[in-house]
Scaffold this active site. Sequence first.
Site, PDB file in Angstrom:
ATOM      1  N   HIS A 424       0.383 -30.419 -11.679  1.00 25.96           N
ATOM      2  CA  HIS A 424      -0.779 -29.602 -12.036  1.00 25.96           C
ATOM      3  C   HIS A 424      -2.105 -30.242 -11.612  1.00 25.96           C
ATOM      4  O   HIS A 424      -3.146 -29.583 -11.602  1.00 25.96           O
ATOM      5  CB  HIS A 424      -0.794 -29.344 -13.548  1.00 25.96           C
ATOM      6  CG  HIS A 424      -1.285 -27.974 -13.907  1.00 25.96           C
ATOM      7  ND1 HIS A 424      -2.366 -27.381 -13.296  1.00 25.96           N
ATOM      8  CD2 HIS A 424      -0.825 -27.062 -14.810  1.00 25.96           C
ATOM      9  CE1 HIS A 424      -2.571 -26.187 -13.805  1.00 25.96           C
ATOM     10  NE2 HIS A 424      -1.645 -25.955 -14.723  1.00 25.96           N
ATOM     11  N   ASP A 428      -2.461 -25.591  -8.934  1.00 24.36           N
ATOM     12  CA  ASP A 428      -2.676 -24.778 -10.126  1.00 24.36           C
ATOM     13  C   ASP A 428      -1.589 -23.707 -10.234  1.00 24.36           C
ATOM     14  O   ASP A 428      -0.897 -23.393  -9.251  1.00 24.36           O
ATOM     15  CB  ASP A 428      -4.051 -24.120 -10.086  1.00 24.36           C
ATOM     16  CG  ASP A 428      -5.171 -25.145 -10.197  1.00 24.36           C
ATOM     17  OD1 ASP A 428      -4.932 -26.200 -10.798  1.00 24.36           O
ATOM     18  OD2 ASP A 428      -6.270 -24.882  -9.664  1.00 24.36           O
TER      19      ASP A 428
END
Length: 451
Positions: A424, A428
């Site tokens: 992450h 995204d």
Amino acid sequence: MASFAAARILTRHFHVSARRSALSRFNMPAMSPTMTEGGIASWKKKEGEAFSSGDVLLEIETDKATIDVEAQDDGILAKIISQDGSKGVPVGAPIAIVAEEGDDLSGAAQLAAEAASQPTSASQAEKASEPSKSATVEPSKPEPSKTQAETKPELPAGDRIFASPIAKKIALERGVPLAQIKGTGPSGRIIRADVENYKPAPASTTTATAAAPAPAQADYVDTPISNMRRTIGTRLTQSKQELPHYYLTVDIHMDKVLKLREVFNKTLADKEKAAKLSVNDFIVKAVACALSDVPEVNSAWLGEVIRTYKKADISVAVATPTGLITPIVKDAGSKGLATISAETKALAKKARDGKLQPTEYQGGTFTISNLGMFGIEHFTAIINSPQSCILAVGATQATLVPAPEEERGFKTVQVMKVTLSSDHRIVDGAVGARWLSAFKGYLENPLTFML
């Protein structure tokens, strides 16, 4: 390959004499930038045997593979320091003594002994201090206690024990063996004070050892951890603990891929020695195409920068007897299915044989882990750092889905479930979803990545 010539230049000491004795040390080479130690799988030359440039001197076991080390110059293997099977040899540590043709080899054993003793000098100093330490803390022998002096060997069975009634009563209550008490009363009679002051003598070591039951045979087997398994454990633990993983899963209809694969394999069957295409070959190609569409996924976290790669170097996980390894299909986006298939099979064979070179498994940009051939429907994989993503591929299974256009109202389709694990920090959720959508589109319409 190890820079044998460079090692000789750095460690060799020449001098002028009537007889040459220019022996030099051959150190453990670094087979990859991250290698800190390795093992000696086997020496291919014997002590005293001559070798030529290009000859394989030995096989070194790294954390990922067993690699041949070739000689870059002619010479003689004068003395072996680290024998076959040696583990955890640090990079730069001397593993052999080498010489040139005509050199005096009489000093090879002494030089090898000196080289081998250098890393253990600290431990030798520590061992040297142990005798004085043990002499300082040597425990004193215990003084014989009064209780031991007052005990006596147990009487033979049947002999009469002389004791007062009160002594017998107390002994019975406390479980004291009168046969082991030396009486202090008249004619050796055991009195009340003898029983009350009695303390059992400590059992001897010999008696305790004899009385201890024999240990049961172990119902397990301990297997020493190999360098490869240790590295896998360290890196995967680090990845799982430090990288913020998240997971996206999607179902893909594989009917068109399976039909196209069947057509291709029938065509290839007409060609001599042509290998058949696998579903995984289509997956590798679709991954490369999707990485071209969504380049943010084809990236790596390098601390201060995020590096985005222009080519798709696909790491394909391969199970080997010693652990998991990921050989790389380089620039997969520019290659056809037949080329991808041939390269994948060749790399997998080298991986299982432990013959991969470092350049063949280091530096991938995206990883595929496929357990579909084992019937696994769904799983999540751990990211191969510093890459940003890994794709876990499950089995293709026949599934009933609604189909209003069909007379029965449903139909059977071949569905494959895949899960994308993403870092992450780099990718995204929306970016990962876009990539999965592109990947799904290529596999459900496989002709599009052949245009």
